[in-house]
Write a protein that holds these residues in place. Structure first.
Motif, PDB file in Angstrom:
ATOM      1  N   ASP A  37       0.658  -1.670  -0.065  1.00  0.00           N
ATOM      2  CA  ASP A  37      -0.176  -0.043   0.029  1.00  0.00           C
ATOM      3  C   ASP A  37       0.630   1.550  -0.044  1.00  0.00           C
ATOM      4  OD1 ASP A  37       0.234   1.194   2.581  1.00  0.00           O
ATOM      5  OD2 ASP A  37      -0.165  -0.861   3.204  1.00  0.00           O
ATOM      6  N   GLU A  38       0.098   2.370  -0.299  1.00  0.00           N
ATOM      7  CA  GLU A  38       1.694   3.534  -0.130  1.00  0.00           C
ATOM      8  C   GLU A  38      -0.004   4.472  -0.051  1.00  0.00           C
ATOM      9  OE1 GLU A  38       2.634   4.597  -4.522  1.00  0.00           O
ATOM     10  OE2 GLU A  38       3.565   2.847  -4.522  1.00  0.00           O
ATOM     11  N   GLY A  39       0.240   5.426   0.785  1.00  0.00           N
ATOM     12  CA  GLY A  39      -0.640   6.381   1.722  1.00  0.00           C
ATOM     13  C   GLY A  39      -1.956   5.546   2.499  1.00  0.00           C
ATOM     14  N   GLY A  40      -1.533   4.763   2.749  1.00  0.00           N
ATOM     15  CA  GLY A  40      -2.818   4.539   3.591  1.00  0.00           C
ATOM     16  C   GLY A  40      -4.019   3.149   1.746  1.00  0.00           C
ATOM     17  N   LYS A  41      -3.740   3.264   1.099  1.00  0.00           N
ATOM     18  CA  LYS A  41      -4.652   2.592  -0.116  1.00  0.00           C
ATOM     19  C   LYS A  41      -3.759   1.063  -0.837  1.00  0.00           C
ATOM     20  CE  LYS A  41      -6.406   3.374  -4.673  1.00  0.00           C
ATOM     21  NZ  LYS A  41      -6.752   4.590  -6.095  1.00  0.00           N
ATOM     22  N   ILE A  42      -4.104   0.383  -1.380  1.00  0.00           N
ATOM     23  CA  ILE A  42      -3.582  -0.803  -1.896  1.00  0.00           C
ATOM     24  C   ILE A  42      -3.102  -0.327  -2.946  1.00  0.00           C
ATOM     25  CG2 ILE A  42      -4.162  -3.289  -2.039  1.00  0.00           C
ATOM     26  CD1 ILE A  42      -4.134  -3.115  -0.083  1.00  0.00           C
ATOM     27  N   VAL A  43      -2.174  -0.279  -3.574  1.00  0.00           N
ATOM     28  CA  VAL A  43      -1.879  -0.032  -4.841  1.00  0.00           C
ATOM     29  C   VAL A  43      -1.367  -1.619  -5.574  1.00  0.00           C
ATOM     30  CG1 VAL A  43      -1.314   2.154  -5.035  1.00  0.00           C
ATOM     31  CG2 VAL A  43       0.512   0.182  -4.080  1.00  0.00           C
ATOM     32  N   ARG A  44      -0.806  -2.703  -4.915  1.00  0.00           N
ATOM     33  CA  ARG A  44      -0.540  -3.823  -5.676  1.00  0.00           C
ATOM     34  C   ARG A  44      -1.095  -5.143  -4.996  1.00  0.00           C
ATOM     35  NH1 ARG A  44       3.365  -0.385  -6.690  1.00  0.00           N
ATOM     36  NH2 ARG A  44       4.345  -0.126  -4.941  1.00  0.00           N
ATOM     37  N   VAL A  45      -0.684  -6.181  -5.629  1.00  0.00           N
ATOM     38  CA  VAL A  45      -0.934  -7.585  -4.627  1.00  0.00           C
ATOM     39  C   VAL A  45      -0.571  -8.699  -5.600  1.00  0.00           C
ATOM     40  CG1 VAL A  45      -3.655  -6.963  -4.104  1.00  0.00           C
ATOM     41  CG2 VAL A  45      -3.175  -7.794  -6.471  1.00  0.00           C
ATOM     42  N   ASN A  46       0.010  -9.337  -4.825  1.00  0.00           N
ATOM     43  CA  ASN A  46       0.873 -10.599  -5.198  1.00  0.00           C
ATOM     44  C   ASN A  46       0.246 -11.850  -5.737  1.00  0.00           C
ATOM     45  OD1 ASN A  46       1.665 -13.437  -4.197  1.00  0.00           O
ATOM     46  ND2 ASN A  46       3.439 -12.030  -4.341  1.00  0.00           N
ATOM     47  N   GLY A  47       0.461 -11.901  -7.111  1.00  0.00           N
ATOM     48  CA  GLY A  47      -0.137 -12.812  -7.791  1.00  0.00           C
ATOM     49  C   GLY A  47       0.019 -14.110  -7.704  1.00  0.00           C
ATOM     50  N   ASP A  48       0.906 -15.185  -6.259  1.00  0.00           N
ATOM     51  CA  ASP A  48       0.989 -16.019  -5.963  1.00  0.00           C
ATOM     52  C   ASP A  48       0.164 -16.742  -5.727  1.00  0.00           C
ATOM     53  OD1 ASP A  48       3.229 -16.116  -8.123  1.00  0.00           O
ATOM     54  OD2 ASP A  48       5.111 -16.321  -6.564  1.00  0.00           O
ATOM     55  N   ASP A  49      -0.141 -15.425  -4.697  1.00  0.00           N
ATOM     56  CA  ASP A  49      -1.451 -16.128  -3.719  1.00  0.00           C
ATOM     57  C   ASP A  49      -2.541 -15.413  -4.494  1.00  0.00           C
ATOM     58  OD1 ASP A  49       1.028 -15.311  -1.653  1.00  0.00           O
ATOM     59  OD2 ASP A  49      -0.226 -13.330  -0.955  1.00  0.00           O
ATOM     60  N   LEU A  50      -2.806 -14.879  -5.265  1.00  0.00           N
ATOM     61  CA  LEU A  50      -4.369 -14.898  -5.989  1.00  0.00           C
ATOM     62  C   LEU A  50      -4.511 -16.076  -6.322  1.00  0.00           C
ATOM     63  CD1 LEU A  50      -4.846 -11.492  -7.316  1.00  0.00           C
ATOM     64  CD2 LEU A  50      -5.746 -12.727  -5.819  1.00  0.00           C
ATOM     65  N   GLU A  51      -3.361 -16.730  -6.975  1.00  0.00           N
ATOM     66  CA  GLU A  51      -3.034 -17.624  -7.904  1.00  0.00           C
ATOM     67  C   GLU A  51      -3.489 -18.629  -7.161  1.00  0.00           C
ATOM     68  OE1 GLU A  51      -0.749 -20.469 -11.090  1.00  0.00           O
ATOM     69  OE2 GLU A  51       0.149 -18.854 -10.249  1.00  0.00           O
ATOM     70  N   LEU A  52      -2.932 -18.906  -6.306  1.00  0.00           N
ATOM     71  CA  LEU A  52      -3.111 -19.899  -5.394  1.00  0.00           C
ATOM     72  C   LEU A  52      -4.478 -20.175  -4.825  1.00  0.00           C
ATOM     73  CD1 LEU A  52      -0.001 -20.080  -2.525  1.00  0.00           C
ATOM     74  CD2 LEU A  52      -0.759 -21.901  -4.896  1.00  0.00           C
ATOM     75  N   LYS A  53      -4.851 -19.067  -4.383  1.00  0.00           N
ATOM     76  CA  LYS A  53      -6.358 -18.805  -4.158  1.00  0.00           C
ATOM     77  C   LYS A  53      -7.968 -19.895  -4.858  1.00  0.00           C
ATOM     78  CE  LYS A  53      -9.748 -17.406  -0.974  1.00  0.00           C
ATOM     79  NZ  LYS A  53      -9.571 -18.468   0.388  1.00  0.00           N
ATOM     80  N   VAL A  54      -7.320 -19.344  -6.086  1.00  0.00           N
ATOM     81  CA  VAL A  54      -8.391 -19.200  -7.322  1.00  0.00           C
ATOM     82  C   VAL A  54      -8.140 -20.526  -7.577  1.00  0.00           C
ATOM     83  CG1 VAL A  54      -8.415 -18.752  -9.698  1.00  0.00           C
ATOM     84  CG2 VAL A  54      -8.048 -16.540  -8.376  1.00  0.00           C
ATOM     85  N   GLU A  55      -7.070 -20.973  -6.884  1.00  0.00           N
ATOM     86  CA  GLU A  55      -6.634 -22.483  -7.596  1.00  0.00           C
ATOM     87  C   GLU A  55      -8.002 -23.790  -6.792  1.00  0.00           C
ATOM     88  OE1 GLU A  55      -3.016 -23.816  -8.353  1.00  0.00           O
ATOM     89  OE2 GLU A  55      -2.739 -22.849 -10.062  1.00  0.00           O
TER      90      GLU A  55
END
Length: 60
Positions: A37-55
């Motif tokens: 996050d930058e300034g309290g706002k989410i700016v990037r998320v981890n693709g590996d974590d997302l891939e595992l959750k979607v799987e």
């Protein structure tokens, strides 16, 4: 060392993984997906974590 992109903006992640941004943010809040996050706002998320959750949810 892999040169694949790992961190995505919220919009990029939603488009790549086919998951609504609001769902991704809820996973971030639940501690299931790492984020930057930058300034309290989410700016990037981890693709590996997302891939595992979607799987996990789709069984693919």
């Amino acid at each position: 060392m892999s040169m694949d992109k790992i961190w995505y903006t919220l919009d990029e992640a939603a488009a790549k993984f086919g998951v609504p941004s609001a769902r991704i943010l809820s996973w971030v809040e639940d501690g299931l997906v790492r984020s930057e996050d930058e300034g309290g706002k989410i700016v990037r998320v981890n693709g590996d974590d997302l891939e595992l959750k979607v799987e996990e949810l789709t069984g693919l």
